[in-house]
Scaffold this motif. Structure first.
Motif, PDB file in Angstrom:
ATOM      1  N   SER A 186       0.823  -1.224   0.000  1.00  0.00           N
ATOM      2  CA  SER A 186       0.000   0.000   0.000  1.00  0.00           C
ATOM      3  C   SER A 186       0.849   1.263   0.000  1.00  0.00           C
ATOM      4  CB  SER A 186      -0.962   0.009   1.192  1.00  0.00           C
ATOM      5  OG  SER A 186      -1.852  -1.081   1.091  1.00  0.00           O
ATOM      6  N   MET A 187       1.973   1.207  -0.681  1.00  0.00           N
ATOM      7  CA  MET A 187       2.831   2.376  -0.856  1.00  0.00           C
ATOM      8  C   MET A 187       2.679   2.818  -2.313  1.00  0.00           C
ATOM      9  SD  MET A 187       6.249   1.098   1.153  1.00  0.00           S
ATOM     10  CE  MET A 187       7.094   2.643   0.881  1.00  0.00           C
ATOM     11  N   PHE A 188       2.000   3.938  -2.525  1.00  0.00           N
ATOM     12  CA  PHE A 188       1.710   4.377  -3.888  1.00  0.00           C
ATOM     13  C   PHE A 188       2.457   5.642  -4.286  1.00  0.00           C
ATOM     14  CE2 PHE A 188      -1.901   1.864  -2.434  1.00  0.00           C
ATOM     15  CZ  PHE A 188      -1.879   0.863  -3.384  1.00  0.00           C
ATOM     16  N   GLN A 189       3.088   6.315  -3.336  1.00  0.00           N
ATOM     17  CA  GLN A 189       3.857   7.521  -3.619  1.00  0.00           C
ATOM     18  C   GLN A 189       5.339   7.189  -3.538  1.00  0.00           C
ATOM     19  OE1 GLN A 189       2.359  10.437  -4.469  1.00  0.00           O
ATOM     20  NE2 GLN A 189       0.433   9.315  -4.317  1.00  0.00           N
ATOM     21  N   THR A 190       6.087   7.577  -4.561  1.00  0.00           N
ATOM     22  CA  THR A 190       7.526   7.304  -4.526  1.00  0.00           C
ATOM     23  C   THR A 190       8.175   8.019  -3.345  1.00  0.00           C
ATOM     24  OG1 THR A 190       8.002   9.116  -6.061  1.00  0.00           O
ATOM     25  CG2 THR A 190       7.669   6.932  -7.014  1.00  0.00           C
ATOM     26  N   SER A 191       7.612   9.164  -2.951  1.00  0.00           N
ATOM     27  CA  SER A 191       8.189   9.923  -1.833  1.00  0.00           C
ATOM     28  C   SER A 191       8.054   9.168  -0.507  1.00  0.00           C
ATOM     29  CB  SER A 191       7.530  11.296  -1.731  1.00  0.00           C
ATOM     30  OG  SER A 191       6.121  11.160  -1.589  1.00  0.00           O
ATOM     31  N   ASP A 192       7.164   8.151  -0.443  1.00  0.00           N
ATOM     32  CA  ASP A 192       7.038   7.338   0.775  1.00  0.00           C
ATOM     33  C   ASP A 192       8.346   6.632   1.114  1.00  0.00           C
ATOM     34  OD1 ASP A 192       4.351   8.034   0.871  1.00  0.00           O
ATOM     35  OD2 ASP A 192       3.647   6.129   0.041  1.00  0.00           O
ATOM     36  N   LEU A 193       9.140   6.342   0.092  1.00  0.00           N
ATOM     37  CA  LEU A 193      10.386   5.606   0.306  1.00  0.00           C
ATOM     38  C   LEU A 193      11.510   6.466   0.886  1.00  0.00           C
ATOM     39  CD1 LEU A 193      10.911   3.216  -2.753  1.00  0.00           C
ATOM     40  CD2 LEU A 193      10.436   2.605  -0.389  1.00  0.00           C
ATOM     41  N   VAL A 194      11.472   7.776   0.647  1.00  0.00           N
ATOM     42  CA  VAL A 194      12.593   8.647   1.032  1.00  0.00           C
ATOM     43  C   VAL A 194      12.931   8.513   2.519  1.00  0.00           C
ATOM     44  CG1 VAL A 194      13.449  11.023   1.125  1.00  0.00           C
ATOM     45  CG2 VAL A 194      12.204  10.218  -0.897  1.00  0.00           C
ATOM     46  N   PRO A 195      11.979   8.715   3.442  1.00  0.00           N
ATOM     47  CA  PRO A 195      12.336   8.608   4.865  1.00  0.00           C
ATOM     48  C   PRO A 195      12.674   7.181   5.282  1.00  0.00           C
ATOM     49  CG  PRO A 195       9.978   9.011   4.631  1.00  0.00           C
ATOM     50  CD  PRO A 195      10.584   9.143   3.261  1.00  0.00           C
ATOM     51  N   LEU A 196      12.022   6.194   4.676  1.00  0.00           N
ATOM     52  CA  LEU A 196      12.287   4.801   5.026  1.00  0.00           C
ATOM     53  C   LEU A 196      13.700   4.390   4.618  1.00  0.00           C
ATOM     54  CD1 LEU A 196       8.840   3.289   3.980  1.00  0.00           C
ATOM     55  CD2 LEU A 196       9.642   3.793   6.294  1.00  0.00           C
ATOM     56  N   LEU A 197      14.141   4.862   3.460  1.00  0.00           N
ATOM     57  CA  LEU A 197      15.524   4.611   3.041  1.00  0.00           C
ATOM     58  C   LEU A 197      16.486   5.347   3.964  1.00  0.00           C
ATOM     59  CD1 LEU A 197      15.073   4.838  -0.837  1.00  0.00           C
ATOM     60  CD2 LEU A 197      15.823   2.807   0.437  1.00  0.00           C
TER      61      LEU A 197
ATOM     62  N   SER B 239      17.745  11.744  -2.977  1.00  0.00           N
ATOM     63  CA  SER B 239      16.783  12.838  -3.167  1.00  0.00           C
ATOM     64  C   SER B 239      15.457  12.259  -3.641  1.00  0.00           C
ATOM     65  CB  SER B 239      17.315  13.832  -4.203  1.00  0.00           C
ATOM     66  OG  SER B 239      17.289  13.234  -5.497  1.00  0.00           O
ATOM     67  N   ARG B 240      14.422  13.082  -3.563  1.00  0.00           N
ATOM     68  CA  ARG B 240      13.104  12.647  -4.059  1.00  0.00           C
ATOM     69  C   ARG B 240      13.180  12.281  -5.537  1.00  0.00           C
ATOM     70  NH1 ARG B 240       8.555  14.811  -0.755  1.00  0.00           N
ATOM     71  NH2 ARG B 240       7.325  14.790  -2.662  1.00  0.00           N
ATOM     72  N   GLU B 241      13.963  13.046  -6.301  1.00  0.00           N
ATOM     73  CA  GLU B 241      14.108  12.768  -7.737  1.00  0.00           C
ATOM     74  C   GLU B 241      14.814  11.440  -7.969  1.00  0.00           C
ATOM     75  OE1 GLU B 241      15.051  15.665  -6.284  1.00  0.00           O
ATOM     76  OE2 GLU B 241      13.403  16.936  -6.977  1.00  0.00           O
ATOM     77  N   GLN B 242      15.845  11.148  -7.177  1.00  0.00           N
ATOM     78  CA  GLN B 242      16.558   9.876  -7.321  1.00  0.00           C
ATOM     79  C   GLN B 242      15.649   8.703  -6.977  1.00  0.00           C
ATOM     80  OE1 GLN B 242      19.774  11.070  -4.675  1.00  0.00           O
ATOM     81  NE2 GLN B 242      21.251  10.718  -6.321  1.00  0.00           N
ATOM     82  N   VAL B 243      14.848   8.850  -5.935  1.00  0.00           N
ATOM     83  CA  VAL B 243      13.924   7.780  -5.551  1.00  0.00           C
ATOM     84  C   VAL B 243      12.847   7.614  -6.627  1.00  0.00           C
ATOM     85  CG1 VAL B 243      12.206   7.047  -3.843  1.00  0.00           C
ATOM     86  CG2 VAL B 243      14.389   8.016  -3.089  1.00  0.00           C
ATOM     87  N   PHE B 244      12.365   8.713  -7.186  1.00  0.00           N
ATOM     88  CA  PHE B 244      11.374   8.637  -8.270  1.00  0.00           C
ATOM     89  C   PHE B 244      11.937   7.818  -9.436  1.00  0.00           C
ATOM     90  CE2 PHE B 244       9.554  10.169 -12.258  1.00  0.00           C
ATOM     91  CZ  PHE B 244       8.205   9.958 -12.017  1.00  0.00           C
TER      92      PHE B 244
END
Length: 112
Positions: A24-35, A43-48
């Motif tokens: 249930s993770m649909f936003q790429t930005s959800d990964l930034v803090p978890l990583l 960065s948000r762009e790198q995770v995207f």
């Protein structure tokens, strides 16, 4: 005379977006803090890009962090297929004539 030879080529399907959706993770930005919690600072762009494109290079630390976040193994993220390609051998030589490959770009209308 020229003949045909088979080159064993590997194809990769990157399954990160699917594994995220299963959690249930649909936003790429959800990964930034978890990583970040696991010492991977992107960065948000790198995770995207990591989520939306198959990476050509990926650090083992990042792969391990993704597996931990998504409770999965590397095999769940990377699907490998063997793509055999026949190529024509050049007449009079042993080197194959490899066809040129053009990369295509697929753009999603909602991201234009």
């Amino acid at each position: 005379m020229g003949g045909m030879i088979v080159i064993r080529k590997m194809g990769i399907t990157w399954q990160l977006r699917m594994r995220m959706a299963e959690k249930s993770m649909f936003q790429t930005s959800d990964l930034v803090p978890l990583l970040g919690e696991r010492g991977i600072h992107l960065s948000r762009e790198q995770v995207f890009r990591l989520v939306t494109q198959t990476p050509q290079r990926l650090s083992m630390d990042t792969l391990a962090a993704l597996c931990d976040i998504l409770d999965c193994s590397p095999n769940d993220l990377i699907d490998i297929q063997v793509v055999n390609a026949e190529v024509r051998k050049a007449s009079g030589g042993d080197s194959p004539v490899v066809p040129r490959v053009r990369r295509s770009t697929i753009r999603r209308p909602d991201l234009a």
